[in-house]
Design a protein around this motif. Structure first.
Motif, PDB file in Angstrom:
ATOM      1  N   GLU A  16       0.800  -1.225   0.000  1.00 50.06           N
ATOM      2  CA  GLU A  16       0.000   0.000   0.000  1.00 50.06           C
ATOM      3  C   GLU A  16       0.837   1.282   0.000  1.00 50.06           C
ATOM      4  OE1 GLU A  16      -3.331   0.109  -0.397  1.00 50.06           O
ATOM      5  OE2 GLU A  16      -3.264  -2.079  -0.596  1.00 50.06           O
ATOM      6  N   MET A  17       2.003   1.236   0.626  1.00 52.25           N
ATOM      7  CA  MET A  17       2.847   2.427   0.690  1.00 52.25           C
ATOM      8  C   MET A  17       4.109   2.259  -0.154  1.00 52.25           C
ATOM      9  SD  MET A  17       2.380   3.695   4.621  1.00 52.25           S
ATOM     10  CE  MET A  17       3.028   5.331   4.273  1.00 52.25           C
ATOM     11  N   TYR A  18       4.164   1.171  -0.899  1.00 50.37           N
ATOM     12  CA  TYR A  18       5.299   0.871  -1.772  1.00 50.37           C
ATOM     13  C   TYR A  18       6.623   0.921  -1.025  1.00 50.37           C
ATOM     14  CZ  TYR A  18       1.640   1.755  -5.160  1.00 50.37           C
ATOM     15  OH  TYR A  18       0.443   1.732  -5.843  1.00 50.37           O
ATOM     16  N   ALA A  19       6.617   0.444   0.210  1.00 51.81           N
ATOM     17  CA  ALA A  19       7.829   0.415   1.023  1.00 51.81           C
ATOM     18  C   ALA A  19       8.748  -0.684   0.501  1.00 51.81           C
ATOM     19  CB  ALA A  19       7.494   0.164   2.488  1.00 51.81           C
ATOM     20  N   ALA A  20       9.962  -0.306   0.190  1.00 57.61           N
ATOM     21  CA  ALA A  20      10.958  -1.243  -0.341  1.00 57.61           C
ATOM     22  C   ALA A  20      12.267  -1.061   0.418  1.00 57.61           C
ATOM     23  CB  ALA A  20      11.162  -1.002  -1.829  1.00 57.61           C
ATOM     24  N   LYS A  21      13.165  -1.977   0.214  1.00 55.54           N
ATOM     25  CA  LYS A  21      14.464  -1.941   0.877  1.00 55.54           C
ATOM     26  C   LYS A  21      15.082  -0.549   0.739  1.00 55.54           C
ATOM     27  CE  LYS A  21      18.697  -4.576   1.190  1.00 55.54           C
ATOM     28  NZ  LYS A  21      19.444  -5.732   0.690  1.00 55.54           N
ATOM     29  N   GLY A  22      15.506   0.000   1.877  1.00 58.88           N
ATOM     30  CA  GLY A  22      16.103   1.331   1.906  1.00 58.88           C
ATOM     31  C   GLY A  22      15.131   2.450   2.239  1.00 58.88           C
ATOM     32  N   ASP A  23      13.837   2.151   2.262  1.00 52.56           N
ATOM     33  CA  ASP A  23      12.829   3.168   2.578  1.00 52.56           C
ATOM     34  C   ASP A  23      12.641   3.299   4.090  1.00 52.56           C
ATOM     35  OD1 ASP A  23      12.256   3.843  -0.053  1.00 52.56           O
ATOM     36  OD2 ASP A  23      10.587   2.429  -0.213  1.00 52.56           O
ATOM     37  N   PHE A  24      11.955   4.391   4.469  1.00 58.43           N
ATOM     38  CA  PHE A  24      11.665   4.689   5.868  1.00 58.43           C
ATOM     39  C   PHE A  24      10.169   4.924   6.033  1.00 58.43           C
ATOM     40  CE2 PHE A  24      15.967   6.040   5.043  1.00 58.43           C
ATOM     41  CZ  PHE A  24      16.666   5.584   6.155  1.00 58.43           C
ATOM     42  N   ILE A  25       9.600   4.343   7.075  1.00 59.81           N
ATOM     43  CA  ILE A  25       8.193   4.564   7.422  1.00 59.81           C
ATOM     44  C   ILE A  25       8.153   5.167   8.817  1.00 59.81           C
ATOM     45  CG2 ILE A  25       5.950   3.493   7.868  1.00 59.81           C
ATOM     46  CD1 ILE A  25       6.694   3.345   4.924  1.00 59.81           C
ATOM     47  N   ARG A  26       7.532   6.334   8.906  1.00 59.84           N
ATOM     48  CA  ARG A  26       7.464   7.053  10.186  1.00 59.84           C
ATOM     49  C   ARG A  26       6.097   6.894  10.833  1.00 59.84           C
ATOM     50  NH1 ARG A  26       7.190  13.568  10.971  1.00 59.84           N
ATOM     51  NH2 ARG A  26       6.997  13.526  13.236  1.00 59.84           N
ATOM     52  N   PHE A  27       6.093   6.611  12.126  1.00 58.74           N
ATOM     53  CA  PHE A  27       4.889   6.650  12.940  1.00 58.74           C
ATOM     54  C   PHE A  27       4.937   7.958  13.716  1.00 58.74           C
ATOM     55  CE2 PHE A  27       5.827   2.089  12.459  1.00 58.74           C
ATOM     56  CZ  PHE A  27       4.653   1.687  11.841  1.00 58.74           C
ATOM     57  N   TYR A  28       3.888   8.775  13.598  1.00 57.37           N
ATOM     58  CA  TYR A  28       3.918  10.098  14.211  1.00 57.37           C
ATOM     59  C   TYR A  28       2.590  10.431  14.885  1.00 57.37           C
ATOM     60  CZ  TYR A  28       1.300  11.618  10.098  1.00 57.37           C
ATOM     61  OH  TYR A  28       0.340  11.759   9.129  1.00 57.37           O
TER      62      TYR A  28
END
Length: 97
Positions: A16-28
Protein backbone atom coordinates in the motif's frame (compact mmCIF):
# COMPACT_ATOMS: atom_id res chain seq x y z
CA UNK A 1 10.23 1.57 23.67
CA UNK A 2 10.41 -0.63 20.61
CA UNK A 3 8.47 -1.18 17.40
CA UNK A 4 7.24 -4.63 16.39
CA UNK A 5 5.48 -5.59 13.15
CA UNK A 6 3.97 -8.88 12.15
CA UNK A 7 4.46 -10.24 8.63
CA UNK A 8 0.98 -9.26 7.41
CA UNK A 9 1.50 -5.66 8.55
CA UNK A 10 4.90 -5.57 6.87
CA UNK A 11 3.31 -6.84 3.65
CA UNK A 12 0.62 -4.14 3.83
CA UNK A 13 3.26 -1.38 4.05
CA UNK A 14 5.09 -2.90 1.09
CA UNK A 15 1.94 -3.11 -1.04
CA UNK A 16 0.00 0.00 0.00
CA UNK A 17 2.85 2.43 0.69
CA UNK A 18 5.30 0.87 -1.77
CA UNK A 19 7.83 0.42 1.02
CA UNK A 20 10.96 -1.24 -0.34
CA UNK A 21 14.46 -1.94 0.88
CA UNK A 22 16.10 1.33 1.91
CA UNK A 23 12.83 3.17 2.58
CA UNK A 24 11.67 4.69 5.87
CA UNK A 25 8.19 4.56 7.42
CA UNK A 26 7.46 7.05 10.19
CA UNK A 27 4.89 6.65 12.94
CA UNK A 28 3.92 10.10 14.21
CA UNK A 29 1.45 11.91 16.44
CA UNK A 30 -1.59 13.40 14.73
CA UNK A 31 -3.90 15.95 16.28
CA UNK A 32 -7.42 14.57 16.11
CA UNK A 33 -8.97 11.19 16.53
CA UNK A 34 -8.48 9.09 19.58
CA UNK A 35 -6.25 6.35 20.87
CA UNK A 36 -6.07 4.21 23.99
CA UNK A 37 -3.23 6.44 25.17
CA UNK A 38 -4.46 9.99 24.48
CA UNK A 39 -7.88 11.35 23.67
CA UNK A 40 -7.71 13.92 20.90
CA UNK A 41 -4.56 12.43 19.34
CA UNK A 42 -3.98 9.44 17.10
CA UNK A 43 -1.15 7.69 15.32
CA UNK A 44 -0.30 8.67 11.77
CA UNK A 45 2.04 7.02 9.30
CA UNK A 46 4.08 8.45 6.43
CA UNK A 47 6.89 7.46 4.14
CA UNK A 48 9.75 9.86 4.85
CA UNK A 49 13.34 9.96 6.03
CA UNK A 50 14.08 10.54 9.72
CA UNK A 51 15.40 13.78 11.16
CA UNK A 52 15.90 12.68 14.79
CA UNK A 53 14.80 9.06 15.01
CA UNK A 54 14.52 7.98 18.64
CA UNK A 55 13.34 4.42 17.99
CA UNK A 56 13.91 2.32 14.88
CA UNK A 57 13.11 -1.21 13.76
CA UNK A 58 14.26 -2.78 10.51
CA UNK A 59 12.07 -5.33 8.74
CA UNK A 60 12.86 -6.56 5.24
CA UNK A 61 15.24 -3.66 4.64
CA UNK A 62 12.58 -1.06 5.53
CA UNK A 63 13.25 1.10 8.58
CA UNK A 64 10.21 1.91 10.72
CA UNK A 65 10.76 4.74 13.18
CA UNK A 66 9.43 7.27 15.68
CA UNK A 67 10.98 10.73 15.92
CA UNK A 68 12.25 11.98 19.26
CA UNK A 69 9.59 14.73 19.35
CA UNK A 70 6.81 12.09 19.20
CA UNK A 71 8.01 9.84 22.03
CA UNK A 72 5.69 11.52 24.57
CA UNK A 73 2.70 9.98 22.80
CA UNK A 74 3.77 6.42 23.61
CA UNK A 75 3.97 7.14 27.35
CA UNK A 76 6.27 4.20 28.17
CA UNK A 77 4.56 1.76 25.78
CA UNK A 78 5.93 -0.38 22.95
CA UNK A 79 4.23 -0.12 19.56
CA UNK A 80 2.96 -3.40 18.10
CA UNK A 81 1.71 -3.18 14.51
CA UNK A 82 -0.52 -6.02 13.36
CA UNK A 83 -2.93 -6.46 10.47
CA UNK A 84 -6.71 -6.81 10.66
CA UNK A 85 -7.74 -8.98 7.71
CA UNK A 86 -11.43 -8.07 8.14
CA UNK A 87 -10.74 -4.32 7.96
CA UNK A 88 -7.85 -4.82 5.52
CA UNK A 89 -5.65 -2.37 7.41
CA UNK A 90 -2.96 -2.24 10.08
CA UNK A 91 -3.92 -2.07 13.73
CA UNK A 92 -1.83 -0.52 16.48
CA UNK A 93 -1.45 -1.89 19.98
CA UNK A 94 0.36 -0.22 22.82
CA UNK A 95 2.03 -2.59 25.25
CA UNK A 96 3.23 -1.23 28.60
CA UNK A 97 6.99 -1.54 29.09
Amino acid sequence: MNIQLNNLAKKWFEEEMYAAKGDFIRFYVRYGGSSPLHDGFSLGVSKEEPIEAAVTAKHGGVTYFVEDKDLWYFDGHHLVVEFDEQLDEPTYKYIRD
